[in-house]
Design a protein around this motif. Structure first.
Motif, short mmCIF file in Angstrom:
data_model
loop_
_atom_site.label_atom_id
_atom_site.label_comp_id
_atom_site.label_asym_id
_atom_site.label_seq_id
_atom_site.Cartn_x
_atom_site.Cartn_y
_atom_site.Cartn_z
N ILE A 248 0.43 -5.33 6.57
CA ILE A 248 0.77 -5.20 5.16
C ILE A 248 2.01 -4.31 5.01
N THR A 249 2.68 -4.45 3.89
CA THR A 249 3.82 -3.59 3.58
C THR A 249 3.28 -2.26 3.08
N TRP A 250 3.78 -1.17 3.64
CA TRP A 250 3.30 0.13 3.22
C TRP A 250 4.40 1.17 3.28
N THR A 251 4.18 2.23 2.56
CA THR A 251 5.07 3.38 2.59
C THR A 251 4.24 4.63 2.34
N ALA A 252 4.81 5.77 2.65
CA ALA A 252 4.13 7.05 2.40
C ALA A 252 4.94 7.84 1.40
N ARG A 253 4.24 8.53 0.52
CA ARG A 253 4.88 9.37 -0.49
C ARG A 253 4.31 10.77 -0.44
N GLN A 254 5.18 11.75 -0.49
CA GLN A 254 4.77 13.15 -0.61
C GLN A 254 4.85 13.51 -2.09
N LEU A 255 3.73 13.87 -2.67
CA LEU A 255 3.67 14.29 -4.06
C LEU A 255 3.43 15.79 -4.09
N VAL A 256 3.62 16.41 -5.24
CA VAL A 256 3.43 17.86 -5.33
C VAL A 256 2.60 18.20 -6.56
N GLY A 257 1.90 19.34 -6.47
CA GLY A 257 1.17 19.87 -7.61
C GLY A 257 -0.30 19.53 -7.59
N ASP A 258 -0.84 19.33 -8.77
CA ASP A 258 -2.25 19.00 -8.95
C ASP A 258 -2.50 17.57 -8.45
N PRO A 259 -3.44 17.35 -7.52
CA PRO A 259 -3.64 16.02 -6.95
C PRO A 259 -3.93 14.93 -7.98
N ALA A 260 -4.82 15.19 -8.93
CA ALA A 260 -5.16 14.17 -9.91
C ALA A 260 -3.95 13.80 -10.78
N LEU B 79 0.85 -1.18 0.00
CA LEU B 79 0.00 0.00 0.00
C LEU B 79 0.89 1.23 0.00
N VAL B 80 0.55 2.20 -0.84
CA VAL B 80 1.27 3.47 -0.87
C VAL B 80 0.30 4.57 -0.45
N VAL B 81 0.62 5.22 0.66
CA VAL B 81 -0.17 6.36 1.15
C VAL B 81 0.39 7.60 0.46
N ALA B 82 -0.44 8.26 -0.32
CA ALA B 82 0.02 9.43 -1.08
C ALA B 82 -0.64 10.69 -0.55
N HIS B 83 0.19 11.65 -0.19
CA HIS B 83 -0.30 12.98 0.19
C HIS B 83 0.22 13.95 -0.86
N VAL B 84 -0.66 14.81 -1.37
CA VAL B 84 -0.25 15.76 -2.39
C VAL B 84 -0.16 17.15 -1.77
N ASP B 85 1.02 17.72 -1.86
CA ASP B 85 1.25 19.09 -1.37
C ASP B 85 0.89 20.04 -2.51
N VAL B 86 -0.27 20.67 -2.39
CA VAL B 86 -0.74 21.57 -3.43
C VAL B 86 -0.09 22.95 -3.34
N GLN C 120 1.23 10.93 7.96
CA GLN C 120 1.98 9.75 8.37
C GLN C 120 1.64 9.36 9.80
N ALA C 121 1.59 10.32 10.70
CA ALA C 121 1.29 10.04 12.11
C ALA C 121 -0.12 9.49 12.27
N ALA C 122 -1.06 9.97 11.45
CA ALA C 122 -2.44 9.51 11.56
C ALA C 122 -2.63 8.08 11.06
N VAL C 123 -1.93 7.71 10.00
CA VAL C 123 -2.15 6.37 9.41
C VAL C 123 -1.23 5.30 9.97
N ALA C 124 -0.09 5.69 10.52
CA ALA C 124 0.91 4.71 10.97
C ALA C 124 0.39 3.66 11.95
N PRO C 125 -0.34 4.04 13.01
CA PRO C 125 -0.79 3.00 13.95
C PRO C 125 -1.65 1.92 13.30
#
Length: 183
Positions: free
Chosen positions: A101-113, A49-56, A89-94
């Motif tokens: 499951i194997t997971w990681t978090a990614r910080q993305l930038v720009g337009d979310p879609a 699972l990849v947790v994606a947060h988009v920094d707009v 990350q702090a909210a989803v980690a627990p």
């Protein structure tokens, strides 16, 4: 969880390990149901699972041939996006650490879609999971100007999208979805 990548070669190695993943778009203070559904599907498919947060507040300046994205801030408040990413990350980690499951978090930038679409392409993702916006005048105005991320993803790429409903449901008898916006 694996740590956020910092170099192009690290990101390429991590992308190889995350092929066919489920991607979940997460915002701060978002209902946990979105991540729960993403975990459920990642487990069913037997993929990470990849947790994606988009920094707009940042935009892509250029992308290296190996896929490493360079960005610049739109706003002078450089730390806003980093703080949101840490909050996500702090909210989803627990819950994710307990899920097994194997997971990681990614910080993305720009337009979310577009950012989620690009990540899904890099990882050859099997599924994209996102939540709906909560009802309200502020959210309806924001969606009017930026558009629905779910709709924009559905029309710009070929992967399946699971849209998790959030907030109060609109009764079938109600004609307008956002009645306060009509006032």
């Amino acid at each position: 969880m694996t740590e956020n990548t910092s170099t192009p070669s690290d990101e390429a190695a991590q992308n190889a390990a995350l092929q066919k993943a489920v991607i979940v778009g997460v915002q701060p203070h978002q209902d946990g149901r979105v991540v729960d559904e993403a975990v459920r599907y990642a487990r069913l498919l037997g993929v990470p699972l990849v947790v994606a947060h988009v920094d707009v507040t940042r935009f892509v300046t250029y992308e290296d041939p190996d896929g490493y994205v360079h960005s610049a801030p739109i706003d002078i408040n450089f730390d806003a996006g980093a703080a949101e990413f840490e909050a996500v990350q702090a909210a989803v980690a627990p819950a994710l650490d307990a899920s097994g499951i194997t997971w990681t978090a990614r910080q993305l930038v720009g337009d979310p879609a577009l950012a989620i679409k690009q990540l899904a392409h890099k990882l050859d993702a099997q599924l994209i999971v996102i939540g709906t916006r909560k009802r309200g005048i502020g959210e309806s105005i924001r969606e009017f100007f930026t558009g629905s991320v779910a709709a924009r993803l559905a029309h710009r790429q070929h992967r399946s999208i699971l849209v998790v409903p959030l907030g109060d449901l609109v009764p079938d008898s109600q004609k307008e979805i956002w009645p306060e916006a009509a006032e």
